[in-house]
Design a protein around this motif. Structure first.
Motif, mmCIF file in Angstrom:
data_model
loop_
_atom_site.group_PDB
_atom_site.id
_atom_site.type_symbol
_atom_site.label_atom_id
_atom_site.label_comp_id
_atom_site.label_asym_id
_atom_site.label_seq_id
_atom_site.Cartn_x
_atom_site.Cartn_y
_atom_site.Cartn_z
ATOM 1 N N THR A 26 12.444 1.902 -11.094
ATOM 2 C CA THR A 26 11.502 2.319 -10.277
ATOM 3 C C THR A 26 12.211 1.672 -9.198
ATOM 4 O O THR A 26 12.199 2.240 -8.042
ATOM 5 C CB THR A 26 10.108 1.617 -10.891
ATOM 6 O OG1 THR A 26 8.888 2.094 -11.688
ATOM 7 C CG2 THR A 26 9.458 1.330 -9.433
ATOM 8 N N LEU A 27 12.478 0.841 -9.342
ATOM 9 C CA LEU A 27 13.549 0.038 -8.090
ATOM 10 C C LEU A 27 14.799 0.345 -7.744
ATOM 11 O O LEU A 27 15.050 0.779 -6.255
ATOM 12 C CB LEU A 27 13.957 -1.325 -8.572
ATOM 13 C CG LEU A 27 12.947 -2.352 -8.495
ATOM 14 C CD1 LEU A 27 13.518 -4.114 -9.196
ATOM 15 C CD2 LEU A 27 11.819 -2.459 -7.260
ATOM 16 N N LEU A 79 6.844 9.399 -3.424
ATOM 17 C CA LEU A 79 6.755 9.529 -2.153
ATOM 18 C C LEU A 79 5.611 8.813 -2.021
ATOM 19 O O LEU A 79 5.432 7.607 -1.053
ATOM 20 C CB LEU A 79 6.658 10.854 -1.241
ATOM 21 C CG LEU A 79 8.550 11.595 -1.905
ATOM 22 C CD1 LEU A 79 7.804 13.026 -1.370
ATOM 23 C CD2 LEU A 79 9.054 11.419 -0.844
ATOM 24 N N GLU A 80 4.838 9.141 -2.753
ATOM 25 C CA GLU A 80 3.479 8.126 -2.162
ATOM 26 C C GLU A 80 3.266 7.191 -2.788
ATOM 27 O O GLU A 80 2.870 6.407 -1.679
ATOM 28 C CB GLU A 80 2.492 9.373 -3.460
ATOM 29 C CG GLU A 80 1.530 10.701 -2.392
ATOM 30 C CD GLU A 80 1.491 10.643 -1.730
ATOM 31 O OE1 GLU A 80 1.161 9.488 -1.098
ATOM 32 O OE2 GLU A 80 1.299 11.111 -1.081
ATOM 33 N N LEU A 81 4.122 6.779 -3.910
ATOM 34 C CA LEU A 81 4.167 4.987 -3.648
ATOM 35 C C LEU A 81 4.952 4.149 -2.272
ATOM 36 O O LEU A 81 5.311 3.389 -2.344
ATOM 37 C CB LEU A 81 5.247 4.768 -5.495
ATOM 38 C CG LEU A 81 5.267 3.026 -5.542
ATOM 39 C CD1 LEU A 81 4.399 2.694 -6.103
ATOM 40 C CD2 LEU A 81 6.302 2.961 -6.738
ATOM 41 N N CYS A 82 6.470 4.919 -2.265
ATOM 42 C CA CYS A 82 6.350 4.518 -0.814
ATOM 43 C C CYS A 82 6.040 4.461 0.393
ATOM 44 O O CYS A 82 5.695 3.037 0.618
ATOM 45 C CB CYS A 82 7.988 5.139 -0.925
ATOM 46 S SG CYS A 82 9.346 4.751 -1.862
ATOM 47 N N TYR A 83 5.191 5.240 0.567
ATOM 48 C CA TYR A 83 4.185 5.600 1.692
ATOM 49 C C TYR A 83 3.013 4.838 1.744
ATOM 50 O O TYR A 83 2.785 3.609 1.971
ATOM 51 C CB TYR A 83 3.560 6.512 1.658
ATOM 52 C CG TYR A 83 2.651 6.780 2.339
ATOM 53 C CD1 TYR A 83 3.331 7.092 4.313
ATOM 54 C CD2 TYR A 83 1.606 7.713 2.569
ATOM 55 C CE1 TYR A 83 2.182 7.148 5.148
ATOM 56 C CE2 TYR A 83 0.316 8.219 3.191
ATOM 57 C CZ TYR A 83 0.863 7.515 4.598
ATOM 58 O OH TYR A 83 -0.108 7.703 5.876
ATOM 59 N N GLY A 84 2.338 4.461 0.277
ATOM 60 C CA GLY A 84 1.756 3.289 0.012
ATOM 61 C C GLY A 84 1.991 1.911 0.409
ATOM 62 O O GLY A 84 1.010 0.990 0.275
ATOM 63 N N ALA A 85 3.019 1.729 -0.580
ATOM 64 C CA ALA A 85 3.547 0.353 -0.808
ATOM 65 C C ALA A 85 3.847 -0.141 1.183
ATOM 66 O O ALA A 85 4.701 -1.201 1.518
ATOM 67 C CB ALA A 85 5.229 -0.399 -0.877
ATOM 68 N N GLY A 86 3.831 0.933 2.079
ATOM 69 C CA GLY A 86 4.522 0.268 3.587
ATOM 70 C C GLY A 86 5.897 0.852 3.751
ATOM 71 O O GLY A 86 6.725 0.127 5.222
ATOM 72 N N LEU A 88 5.487 -2.774 -4.937
ATOM 73 C CA LEU A 88 5.625 -1.985 -5.226
ATOM 74 C C LEU A 88 4.403 -1.248 -5.696
ATOM 75 O O LEU A 88 2.815 -0.941 -5.418
ATOM 76 C CB LEU A 88 6.710 -0.964 -5.913
ATOM 77 C CG LEU A 88 7.580 -1.098 -5.294
ATOM 78 C CD1 LEU A 88 8.689 -0.749 -6.124
ATOM 79 C CD2 LEU A 88 7.617 -0.122 -4.028
ATOM 80 N N VAL A 89 3.662 -2.483 -6.728
ATOM 81 C CA VAL A 89 2.341 -2.112 -7.797
ATOM 82 C C VAL A 89 1.059 -2.942 -7.017
ATOM 83 O O VAL A 89 0.594 -1.505 -7.520
ATOM 84 C CB VAL A 89 3.113 -2.355 -9.199
ATOM 85 C CG1 VAL A 89 4.385 -2.298 -9.698
ATOM 86 C CG2 VAL A 89 3.273 -4.164 -9.486
ATOM 87 N N ALA A 90 1.440 -3.361 -6.593
ATOM 88 C CA ALA A 90 0.534 -4.175 -5.869
ATOM 89 C C ALA A 90 -0.725 -3.316 -5.016
ATOM 90 O O ALA A 90 -1.453 -2.770 -5.279
ATOM 91 C CB ALA A 90 0.388 -5.841 -5.351
ATOM 92 N N PRO A 91 0.224 -2.825 -4.300
ATOM 93 C CA PRO A 91 -0.711 -1.654 -3.715
ATOM 94 C C PRO A 91 -1.451 -0.412 -4.188
ATOM 95 O O PRO A 91 -2.405 -0.079 -3.794
ATOM 96 C CB PRO A 91 0.587 -1.540 -2.230
ATOM 97 C CG PRO A 91 1.000 -3.006 -2.373
ATOM 98 C CD PRO A 91 1.177 -3.173 -4.138
#
Length: 862
Positions: free
Chosen positions: A305-306, A352-359, A392-395
């Motif tokens: 993931t990282l 993409l959505e993971l990066c977007y959701g994490a800011g 990443l996982v908390a958001p």
């Protein structure tokens, strides 16, 4: 102990000594203790917006359609079946009648044990009120759940005999009771009552059905479990005619017949539902692993993931694709991202959505808007790997954005784009928490069977999933073989909650929250669940701040992540092998000098002329590159690699490109003549302006690319004639905040808010229900503000201040809004009265000229 006693023990609300049975929902709420009111407001937070003035207003709001629908959607299957049974029962219904509708003639110990709890839940949420002898379903809930021709009941039952015959002529009713063997009556009401009595008498009804033909019984069998309506011709068959003549089928139109509810219940053996489900489905175990194996697999995926997030954002370091006019990423850009990451488009949309959701990713907001990493990405890169994973996982756990919808269509038939505006689904966080919490109920190392998991979710929220499946949130029913199952067997999940659960299982595996389908130890810490034993289904994330839980998860996963290394292994085939994740400075430098050829536990880098030229363009020279490789390689620098670096460096900068629009200069005029003679240079618009200089009609960057595509190795130069070093300066958006999750209704109130709300409602209710002494001269209508003269008002409040008693006042504020209040005056001076306002539950001061009138209380109640 009887059934009624069991039910009374299961009641959550406290009773404060009300002797008489409540006649309304407001009276039932008034009989509750503070804990009972708090439980209602906690279960239905929409009732708190705004805080009701008194219990009557609370009861009214609890009976509104929107609030009741929301409450019904949050019921589990058996509680909903209990409410549905009450909707088809007499109003009010005794407890034994309700029990009989759920258990039938044969009884069911599980239902008998579960019914008190379900009834207590309905009472707690103010959907049912009244004592066991007079159970009443809230009118709005009865309208929603009772059977009708427009809205069939989930029970499959039809209207009662009285409802079905309401528009029938009295003569026709007499013909029916005569055909059924009943004596004639003098009025339709008694005739309908006689027919109802026949259908509810098991012995007489059995004798009547014994006289029916097998064909007639077959017609009833087709209608008994619903839908109860059937079409008939103008001249029905003899079996249908026989049933119609005896009222076993009643007409609702010229071509439609209905099976009366009493007849259906007799044929069903008294059960309102074909399959009552008092207990939730058991969660099945698909496979079992050692917990250490699960944690290791999860940590390995967390490392992936990282690496994937870093690779994605690094590829957009100088600016990513443009933003669509309607928002989101174009399909072609999503495909390019998927190819670059070597994943499917669905998985690319998730990253993409993971990066977007994490800011870490956002649009830059410029006129030519495009996506790029945010400044938070640079801070994220500097953190230890475990902390980066936790951020990443908390958001993701609380995000309402749903990547699984990408590629589907909205309600208007438009394709949903990655990073687009229409991907929020409010139930997503609740489903993610619930799925992971259910996995936590299994023994450590156990992977759940997805089919049983979906069945459990549908039992817990049957209405929520069914209703959500009807809205345009993608492509309902489109499931792919093998999704959500390690063994590749298909899983069918069509409603939104099941689809969210399926996506949660896949995404949790990608993030390293699960390993081989089983919940990992770090994931338990993230959810604030016990690490050594199974957790209660209700325990998910309560009592601990999310940041603290994320920190615990990071601490647990840190020892499991591979340790970063500071060296590579150079090989004779112009490759370098990194035996693990590289430390940050080495990884950044090697990414410029070489291209990634393969990824995995060991990353393989390949050196090419283009990659070496890229390092030279970044300001390195040949000696710098040789020293760098010697310092970070555990093996000697192979001769082919040394020759490659020297050869590219020797030719690098032999040609110079600058801005004329652009020019090319070279000390060897033969080389310039060779370029002009090459047909591939025609698009560059070159012309010789001096023996050693060519001018171009294109910009310097395009000229550089064009000459390199022709096989030359030009270098850019500045206006002063020096070699221009092209550094890999990153492009960043302005500071951006992560997207805020879309709330699924009002937020759950905390303990402080609940306590204050209960006190305010109690105070307002005491003021509204206080018995008052009306002045003898009062002529106002009931409920109007009291009217007294200024002298009477002053005298009454002064007397109340002296005696310490409370009075009822009418008050008009500066905006002209009128209200009634109960106050206990403590001081009257200067044209103001100061006292404790029982309605507001605080000390307030009121101008005397704004008090319309005052009345003494008949009995002190405050």
């Amino acid at each position: 102990m009887g059934i009624g006693e069991l039910d009374r023990e299961a009641h959550v609300p406290e009773v404060t000594g009300a002797a008489a049975a409540p006649r309304t929902l407001a009276e039932a709420l008034r009989a509750r203790g503070d804990e009972g009111l708090a439980a209602l407001l906690r279960a239905r937070p929409d009732l708190l917006s705004p805080v009701p003035n008194d219990l009557t207003q609370l009861a009214t709001r609890a009976g509104t359609r929107g609030s009741v629908v929301r409450a019904l959607e949050r019921l589990d299957r058996f509680a909903l079946q209990t409410a549905e049974a009450l909707a088809v029962a007499p109003d009010p219904a005794p407890y034994p009648v309700l029990l009989a509708l759920l258990t039938g003639d044969d009884g069911d110990p599980q239902i008998e044990a579960a019914l008190p709890g379900a009834l207590a839940l309905l009472r707690e949420q103010a959907l049912v009120w009244g004592e066991d002898e007079r159970l009443k379903l809230v009118r709005t809930a009865r309208e929603l759940l009772a059977p009708s021709a427009q809205h069939p009941s989930p029970t499959g039952l039809g209207p009662t005999v009285a409802e079905a015959t309401s528009g029938m002529s009295p003569g026709r009713v007499q013909e029916i009771i005569a055909a059924a063997g009943l004596p004639a009556t003098h009025d339709p009401v008694s005739a309908v009552a006689a027919l109802t009595g026949l259908f509810t008498d098991r012995d007489r009804m059995g004798a009547l059905l014994d006289s029916a033909s097998p064909e007639a019984l077959g017609v009833l069998d087709r209608l008994v479990w619903g839908p109860p309506y059937g079409e008939v011709s103008a001249n029905p068959a003899p079996p249908v005619r026989w049933l119609r003549d005896r009222g076993l089928l009643l007409p609702v139109s010229a071509r439609t017949m209905v099976l009366p509810r009493e007849v259906a219940l007799h044929l069903r053996g008294g059960r309102a539902h074909r399959a009552p489900e008092p207990l939730p489905p058991e969660l099945g175990v698909l496979r079992e692993y050692r917990p250490q194996v699960v944690d290791s697999a999860a940590a390995g995926q967390a490392h992936v993931t990282l690496a994937t997030v870093e690779e994605l954002l690094k590829s957009w370091d100088r600016g990513g694709p443009q933003v669509l006019r309607a928002g989101g990423l174009a399909v072609r850009d999503l495909k390019r991202t998927a190819v670059a990451l070597d994943v499917t488009e669905e998985t690319a949309a998730f990253w993409l959505e993971l990066c977007y959701g994490a800011g870490l990713l956002a649009s830059d907001g410029e006129a030519d808007e495009r996506y790029a990493p945010t400044p938070a990405y640079d801070h994220w890169l500097d953190l230890p790997p475990a902390e980066r994973w936790a951020l990443l996982v908390a958001p993701w756990l609380t995000a309402t954005r749903t990547p699984g919808l990408v590629g589907g269509q909205d309600t208007k038939g438009r394709t949903l784009a990655a990073l687009g505006p229409d991907l929020d689904r409010a139930p997503a966080p609740e489903v993610r928490h619930r799925v992971l919490s259910l996995l936590a109920t299994l023994p450590p190392g156990s992977a759940a069977d997805p089919e049983t998991l979906f069945a459990r979710l549908r039992w817990e929220r049957p209405l929520r999933g069914a209703a959500a499946a009807q809205v345009g949130d993608g492509k309902p029913g489109e499931d792919k073989p093998g999704d959500g199952r390690p063994d590749g067997r298909p899983v069918v999940a069509t409603d939104l909650r099941s689809r969210l659960a399926r996506w949660t299982l896949a995404e949790a595996e990608l993030l390293g929250l699960t390993g081989r389908g089983a919940l990992s130890g770090p994931a338990r810490a993230l959810l604030n669940l016990p690490l050594a034993e199974a957790a209660s289904p209700a325990d998910h994330g309560g009592g601990v701040e999310p940041s603290v839980a994320a920190g615990r998860a990071a601490t647990l996963i840190a020892p499991l992540l591979p340790e970063a290394v500071d060296h590579v292994l150079l090989q004779a085939d112009l490759t370098a092998v990194a035996p693990g994740p590289l430390r940050r400075p080495l990884a950044d430098a090697l990414a410029v000098l070489a291209d990634v050829e393969s990824k995995g536990g060991a990353t393989v880098y390949r050196f090419t002329p283009g990659s070496v030229r890229r390092a030279l363009d970044a300001g390195r020279n040949a000696s710098d590159l040789h020293e760098f490789l010697k310092a970070h390689s555990r093996t000697p620098v192979p001769q082919p690699l040394a020759y490659l670096i020297d050869d590219v460096a020797r030719r690098h900068g032999h040609l110079r490109v600058g801005a004329a629009s652009a020019y090319v200069r070279c000390d060897d005029d033969a080389v310039l003549g060779e370029i002009l003679a090459d047909r591939r240079s025609a698009a560059l618009g070159l012309r010789r302006i001096a023996p050693t200089v060519l001018a171009a009609q294109t910009d310097p960057a395009s000229l550089l690319d064009g000459l390199r595509s022709m096989g030359y190795a030009p270098a850019a130069e500045s206006a002063e004639g020096d070699v221009l070093i092209t550094r890999t300066d990153a492009y960043r958006t302005p500071a951006r905040t992560a997207p805020v999750p879309v709330p699924d209704g009002p937020p759950a109130p905390d303990t402080t808010l609940l306590g204050a709300a209960v006190r305010a409602i109690r105070a307002g209710d005491r003021a509204a229900t206080a018995v008052r002494k009306e002045p003898a001269a009062a002529t106002a209508a009931a409920g109007a503000l009291p009217r007294t003269s200024a002298a009477e008002t002053l005298a009454t409040v002064q007397a109340a201040a002296m005696t310490g008693s409370a009075v009822w006042i009418g008050y008009v504020n500066a905006e002209g809004a009128a209200s009634q209040r109960v106050i206990a005056p403590v001081r009257v001076e200067g044209g103001f009265v100061t006292g404790y306002d029982h309605t507001a539950d605080e000390v307030r001061t009121y101008p005397l000229h704004r008090i319309t009138g005052v009345a003494e209380l008949a009995d002190e109640q405050v």
